[in-house]
Design an enzyme around this catalytic site. Structure first.
Site, PDB file in Angstrom:
ATOM      1  N   CYS A  21      35.770  42.895  27.705  1.00 44.79           N
ATOM      2  CA  CYS A  21      35.647  41.790  26.736  1.00 44.79           C
ATOM      3  C   CYS A  21      35.219  42.339  25.381  1.00 44.79           C
ATOM      4  CB  CYS A  21      34.597  40.788  27.175  1.00 44.79           C
ATOM      5  SG  CYS A  21      34.835  40.217  28.826  1.00 44.79           S
ATOM      6  N   GLU A  59      31.009  33.409  29.763  1.00 44.41           N
ATOM      7  CA  GLU A  59      31.167  34.695  29.063  1.00 44.41           C
ATOM      8  C   GLU A  59      32.662  34.923  28.943  1.00 44.41           C
ATOM      9  OE1 GLU A  59      28.770  36.284  27.787  1.00 44.41           O
ATOM     10  OE2 GLU A  59      27.014  35.548  28.866  1.00 44.41           O
ATOM     11  N   ASN A  82      37.317  43.053  35.984  1.00 45.21           N
ATOM     12  CA  ASN A  82      37.129  44.296  35.225  1.00 45.21           C
ATOM     13  C   ASN A  82      35.836  45.050  35.510  1.00 45.21           C
ATOM     14  OD1 ASN A  82      35.744  42.307  33.866  1.00 45.21           O
ATOM     15  ND2 ASN A  82      36.196  43.114  31.837  1.00 45.21           N
TER      16      ASN A  82
END
Ligand code: ADP
Length: 472
Positions: A281, A247, A151
Site C-alpha cells: 500500500c 486500511e 500482500n
C-alpha cells in the site's frame, strides 16, 4: 494437504474445498476450505461464545499467550518464511523480513496487553463534579472481524489478531483467498500457546460471501480491514453501526529536494518501489525530484534496478518475482503501455519476461494517467520534476490518497513545510514512504481509509471507553 476450518479451537472439516495454486509456478499447493454463509455464521458463533472468557483472562495471561506465539514464530522462522514465499510469491529474502516484523508485532501486542490505557478524570473541573471521582475503563468490543489482504499474509494478520487478543476480544479471521496457509499456521501456534478455544477462529473463502457475511452479522462488533478501496466502500455500506477500521491503498509519493544525497535516496527509493514487486500500500509510486537532480536520480535508480535479480520466490538470489496473478500482470502491463502510448517515456523495464513484469521506471507522465493517479500495486514508479518546494507539496497532494509520504531534504524550513502541508497519515523526513515500524501509528487520510493500526493504536479502535463516576 487438505486444510480445515479453525473454529472454537478445533479443526472442522469444511463442506467444500478449493484448490490453491502457487502464483509463481501454477502448481497445486493445497486444498483449502471454501466456506459458505452458514459456516461463517458458525465461526461468529464460536467467537461470540468465547467473548466472556476472553474478556475475563487477566492481562498477564493474555500477554503470556501473545509472547508464546511470538516465540513459536521465532522457533519456526524458516517455515513461516517459506509459507509466505510459496503462497504469495514473495521472494524468500523479503519473506524473512516479514516474519521478523511479525514477531515484533506479537511482542508489542504482548507488551500492550499489560498496559491497557487507563485515564483518570478530574471531575471537579466542571461545576457539579465536586466530590466525584472519575475514571475511564477500557472494555473489549467483543468480537472483531478481521479481513486481510494477500500482500503481508503474516504481519497484517498479526496487526489485527495481536491487538484484538491483547485487549480481550475474540477474533474471526478471514485471510485473503490467495494466502490462507499463513493464517492456518498462526491458528495452530495460538493453539499451542494455550489460547482458550474460540478466541481465534479462521475461516477461508470468497470475500463476497465470507467477508460480507462477517460484515453484515450484527454479532460482530468491529471490522478491521486492509485491502482495496472498492472493498472498503462495500464494507462501509454494509457495516451498519459497527466500528470499522479501513486500511486502503495509496499511490505514495516521495519528494527529493535540491540538497538531498541522491545516491542514498536512490537506493532507498529503488527498494521502496520494488520490494515485493511493488505490491505494498505504501510502495514508492510517484517520485518528485528537484529539476536540477532529475537526471542524476534517474541514472542512479536505473543502475540500482539493474542489480535486482528476478526469479522463483524460493530462490535465495531472487529480489523480485511474479505478481500475485497473471491478471494482475496483464493489468499493470496495460497501464504501462497506455502511459507510453500517451507520451510517457520508459527509463527502464516495461516488458514481461518469463511471466515476470520487469521493474519499471517512467518519466514525463501526465497526472491523469493510471500509473500516476491510481494505485498501481505493481513494480512501477514514475519520476517527475519540480522547481519550487510549493510545487512539490502540491504535486504530492494532487492525489485522492494520503497514506504515507517520504521527503528528502536537509533544510529545516522545507521539512517543516512538508510536514505541515502534506495531506497524509505520515510524513517521513529523509525516509521513503514505504518505511514502517510495527508500533508507530499507521493509517491514511482521504481515500486511503480511516482509523489507525500500530498495536497500541489498533487497541484504541478495538476497545470501548466506559466512564465510571463515584460520588463519595
Ligand atoms: P486486494 O486487491 O488487496 O486483494 P481486496 O479488497 O480485493 O484487496 O481483498 C482484501 C480482503 O477483502 C480479502 O480477504 C478478500 O477476500 C476480502 N473481500 C473481498 N471482497 C469483500 C467484500 N465485499 N466484503 C468483505 N470482504 C471482502
Amino acid at each position: 494437504m487438505k486444510y480445515s476450518l479453525f473454529l472454537a479451537g478445533n479443526w472442522q472439516e469444511p463442506k467444500h474445498s478449493k484448490p490453491l495454486y502457487s502464483p509463481y509456478s501454477g502448481e497445486w499447493i493445497a486444498d483449502v476450505p471454501d466456506a459458505d454463509e452458514e459456516e461463517t455464521a458458525a465461526a461468529v458463533d464460536a467467537a461470540c461464545q468465547a467473548e466472556k472468557t476472553a474478556a475475563s483472562i487477566p492481562a498477564h495471561e493474555r500477554a503470556d499467550i501473545l509472547l508464546k506465539v511470538a516465540n513459536l514464530i521465532e522457533e519456526n522462522r524458516e517455515t513461516c518464511a517459506r509459507l509466505i514465499a510459496l503462497e504469495a510469491a514473495k521472494p524468500i529474502k523479503t519473506a524473512r523480513k516479514e516474519v521478523a516484523r511479525t514477531i515484533m508485532t506479537y511482542r508489542f501486542s504482548s507488551e500492550e496487553a499489560r498496559r491497557m490505557p487507563t485515564e483518570f478524570i478530574n471531575m471537579d473541573a466542571a461545576p457539579g463534579g465536586e466530590d466525584k471521582t472519575g475514571f475511564v475503563l477500557r472494555e473489549p468490543v467483543g468480537t472483531v472481524g478481521a479481513i486481510t489482504p494477500f500482500n503481508f499474509p503474516m504481519n497484517l494478520v498479526a496487526h489485527k489478531v495481536g491487538p484484538a487478543i491483547a485487549s480481550g476480544n475474540c477474533v474471526v479471521l478471514k485471510p485473503a483467498e490467495q494466502t490462507p496457509l499463513s493464517a492456518f499456521f498462526i491458528a495452530e501456534l495460538f493453539s499451542k500457546a494455550g489460547a482458550p478455544e474460540g478466541i481465534l477462529n479462521v475461516i477461508t473463502g470468497d470475500g463476497k460471501i465470507v467477508g460480507r457475511k462477517m460484515v453484515e452479522d450484527e454479532r460482530v462488533n468491529m471490522i478491521t480491514f486492509t485491502g482495496s478501496k472498492q472493498t472498503g466502500l462495500d464494507i462501509r455500506s454494509r457495516a451498519g453501526l459497527k466500528n470499522v477500521t479501513l486500511e486502503l491503498g495509496s499511490n505514495a509519493a516521495a519528494v527529493i529536494g535540491e540538497d538531498a544525497d541522491i545516491e542514498q535516496a536512490a537506493e532507498k527509493l529503488t527498494a521502496g518501489a520494488f520490494a515485493y514487486q511493488g505490491q505494498l500500500c505504501i510502495s514508492v509510486q510517484r517520485i518528485f525530484v528537484h529539476k536540477s537532480k532529475s537526471r542524476e536520480l534517474q541514472r542512479a535508480m536505473k543502475k540500482n534496478v539493474e542489480t535486482y535479480t528476478p526469479g522463483s520466490p524460493l530462490d535465495e538470489a531472487a529480489d523480485f518475482s511474479k505478481l500475485i496473478s497473471p491478471q494482475e500482470t496483464n493489468r499493470v502491463k496495460a497501464w504501462i503501455d497506455q502511459a507510453v502510448k500517451e507520451g510517457a517515456k520508459l527509463i527502464t523495464g516495461g516488458e514481461v519476461e518469463d511471466g515476470i513484469l520487469q521493474l519499471t521506471l517512467l518519466r514525463e507522465t501526465e497526472r491523469s494517467m493510471n500509473v500516476r493517479c491510481e494505485e498501481v500495486f505493481g513494480p512501477v514508479a514514475v519520476i517527475e520534476t519540480f522547481e519550487t518546494w510549493e510545487e512539490a507539496v502540491s504535486l504530492v497532494n494532487d492525489s485522492k490518497y494520503g497514506l504515507q509520504t517520504g521527503v528528502f531534504t536537509n533544510r529545516l524550513d522545507e521539512a517543516l513545510q512538508a510536514a505541515r502541508s502534506i495531506e497524509s497519515g505520515s510524513v517521513l523526513i529523509n525516509e521513503i514512504p514505504s518505511f514502517r515500524l510495527d508500533h508507530i501509528p499507521y493509517g491514511g487520510v482521504k481515500d486511503s481509509g480511516n482509523g489507525r493500526e500500530g498495536v497500541k493504536y489498533a487497541i484504541d479502535e478495538m476497545t470501548e471507553r466506559k466512564l465510571i463516576s463515584i460520588q463519595a
